[in-house]
Design an enzyme around this catalytic site. Structure first.
Site, PDB file in Angstrom:
ATOM      1  N   ASP A 264      43.709  34.723  33.433  1.00 25.80           N
ATOM      2  CA  ASP A 264      44.912  34.520  32.628  1.00 25.80           C
ATOM      3  C   ASP A 264      46.136  34.616  33.541  1.00 25.80           C
ATOM      4  O   ASP A 264      46.296  35.594  34.279  1.00 25.80           O
ATOM      5  CB  ASP A 264      44.995  35.572  31.525  1.00 25.80           C
ATOM      6  N   ASN A 272      57.696  29.704  30.860  1.00 26.13           N
ATOM      7  CA  ASN A 272      58.071  28.622  29.947  1.00 26.13           C
ATOM      8  C   ASN A 272      59.444  28.860  29.333  1.00 26.13           C
ATOM      9  O   ASN A 272      60.279  27.944  29.243  1.00 26.13           O
ATOM     10  CB  ASN A 272      57.027  28.501  28.831  1.00 26.13           C
ATOM     11  N   HIS A 277      59.151  23.981  29.624  1.00 23.33           N
ATOM     12  CA  HIS A 277      57.718  23.631  29.588  1.00 23.33           C
ATOM     13  C   HIS A 277      57.314  22.683  30.719  1.00 23.33           C
ATOM     14  O   HIS A 277      56.156  22.680  31.144  1.00 23.33           O
ATOM     15  CB  HIS A 277      57.385  23.000  28.229  1.00 23.33           C
ATOM     16  N   ASP A 281      54.147  23.318  32.985  1.00 27.94           N
ATOM     17  CA  ASP A 281      53.053  22.372  33.253  1.00 27.94           C
ATOM     18  C   ASP A 281      52.803  22.241  34.757  1.00 27.94           C
ATOM     19  O   ASP A 281      51.653  22.144  35.207  1.00 27.94           O
ATOM     20  CB  ASP A 281      53.383  21.005  32.665  1.00 27.94           C
ATOM     21  N   GLU A 307      47.161  29.058  29.053  1.00 28.08           N
ATOM     22  CA  GLU A 307      47.248  29.482  30.446  1.00 28.08           C
ATOM     23  C   GLU A 307      45.999  30.242  30.888  1.00 28.08           C
ATOM     24  O   GLU A 307      46.002  30.933  31.901  1.00 28.08           O
ATOM     25  CB  GLU A 307      48.491  30.354  30.672  1.00 28.08           C
TER      26      GLU A 307
END
Length: 388
Positions: A264, A272, A277, A281, A307
């Protein structure tokens, strides 16, 4: 397909081991290399077609005086060279270095010269020679490109005209010569039609081959879309579940250990919220690229969701090799610019790793890895925790 059907048809009649011996003989004649074997049957048939010519010339034409002994010997030698040249070149794989490994056009041109030789020196076999030219043109249906098919037909016509010109000795008005010219004219029409048919068939074959390649590419792209995450390019969750099931079955069958790790990315929501975002990405893709670079070729990693990622380490014990791989990945991320253009952005992850036990399901193994992941987060993140 043809070899397999023949084997099945004769299997019942074979004594024990007979099919094996016959298959060994077929493999010897046709070869086992998948690049060569599809080309050898036609070459073998073409080579064997010279045999009737040799028999006809030596058992009938020469003894009966239909052709001279010198011409008979020359045609015999020519036919033997045709038998012993092209098929061995294809069967040995030597022809693989050429653009057209089947050598279809050279074989056709060589056979056309032989047929015209028969037409010229053996008047009683003129009809047979003309029929052979048609058979030779049909020979190229399966292999020749459209220009080569047309070229083979034109060469056959030109060779016949050259033969008549040599026979005429300058007297093109001789009735026999004019009859030969008329015969060759009709033969030329047939050859032109066959050449056009060969050309059209070749175009259709090439179109089908192109469509087949396009279809294979489309299937590959669809398979890639079905099995991979579109953003990171890693396997998706659905495909990873199939990989885990196969690895579990392999472990049960062969007793091979494996472990899984749930990973994780730390504080990804904050990335974010702070940078947007699009940067998020980019971070996901950067992590995926680092994982592909660092993990072993035998390891498998997938995007498990958001994630979160799942790594599979075949034949690996978690407390040593498994943790070592994750630590190498963490080290790579510590020196990597995970989002070019965004300064001061460092990426870490927390991971829980668990070995699969023979008496549990893969779901139970994943559950233990998930508990280990929560333990790593609770301990302050940026670390790897092993399940009990």
């Amino acid at each position: 397909m043809a070899d397999a059907s023949l084997d099945e048809a004769l299997a019942a009649a074979d004594p024990p081991g007979g099919r094996t011996r016959r298959q060994a003989l077929v493999d010897l004649v046709l070869g086992t290399d998948p690049r060569i074997r599809p080309r050898t049957p036609l070459g073998l048939v073409a080579a064997l077609l010279y045999l009737p010519v040799i028999i006809l010339v030596n058992l009938y034409a020469v003894p009966s005086g239909a052709v001279s002994e010198a011409a008979g010997h020359l045609l015999t030698i020519y036919s033997l060279l045709g038998m012993l040249s092209f098929y061995p070149l294809v069967r040995s794989g030597f022809s693989q270095r050429f653009a057209e490994p089947s050598l279809s056009l050279p074989q056709m041109l060589y056979a056309e010269i032989g047929a015209v030789f028969l037409f010229h020196y053996f008047p009683g076999a003129k009809v047979t020679a003309l029929q052979l030219l048609c058979v030779i043109q049909i020979f190229g249906l399966l292999r020749l490109s459209p220009p080569a098919a047309i070229s083979a037909g034109i060469c056959g016509i030109l060779l016949l005209l050259a033969s008549i010109f040599v026979s005429a000795h300058g007297d093109m008005f001789d009735p026999a010569i004019r009859m030969d010219l008329m015969t060759v004219g009709f033969e030329a029409l047939v050859l032109i039609m066959l050449a056009a048919l060969s050309s059209r068939y070749s175009r259709l074959r090439l179109d089908l081959e192109r469509q087949g390649r396009d279809l294979a590419d489309a299937v590959k792209q669809i398979r890639n879309l079905v099995t991979h995450d579109m953003l990171t390019g890693l396997y998706n969750r659905q495909h990873m579940q199939e990989v885990l099931e196969r690895e579990t079955q392999r472990s049960q069958r062969f007793g091979k250990e494996f472990c899984v790790a749930l990973i994780d990315l730390d504080h990804f929501k904050q990335i974010n919220d702070t940078h947007g975002h699009q940067v998020g990405d980019t971070v996901l893709c950067s992590f995926a690229e680092a994982a592909r670079d660092i993990l072993r070729e035998t390891d498998v990693i997938a995007r498990w969701g958001g994630e979160e990622f799942l790594a599979l380490f075949p034949e690996t014990e978690p407390s040593t090799a498994g943790q070592a791989g994750l630590l190498r990945l963490a080290q790579r991320l510590s020196v990597r610019h995970v989002a070019p253009g965004v300064s001061g952005l460092n990426l870490t992850f927390s991971a829980g790793i668990a070995a699969h036990h023979a008496d549990e399901s893969i779901e139970q193994t994943l559950e233990r890895a998930d508990k280990a992941l929560y333990a790593a987060k609770a301990a302050g993140r940026n670390q790897v925790s092993s399940a009990a």
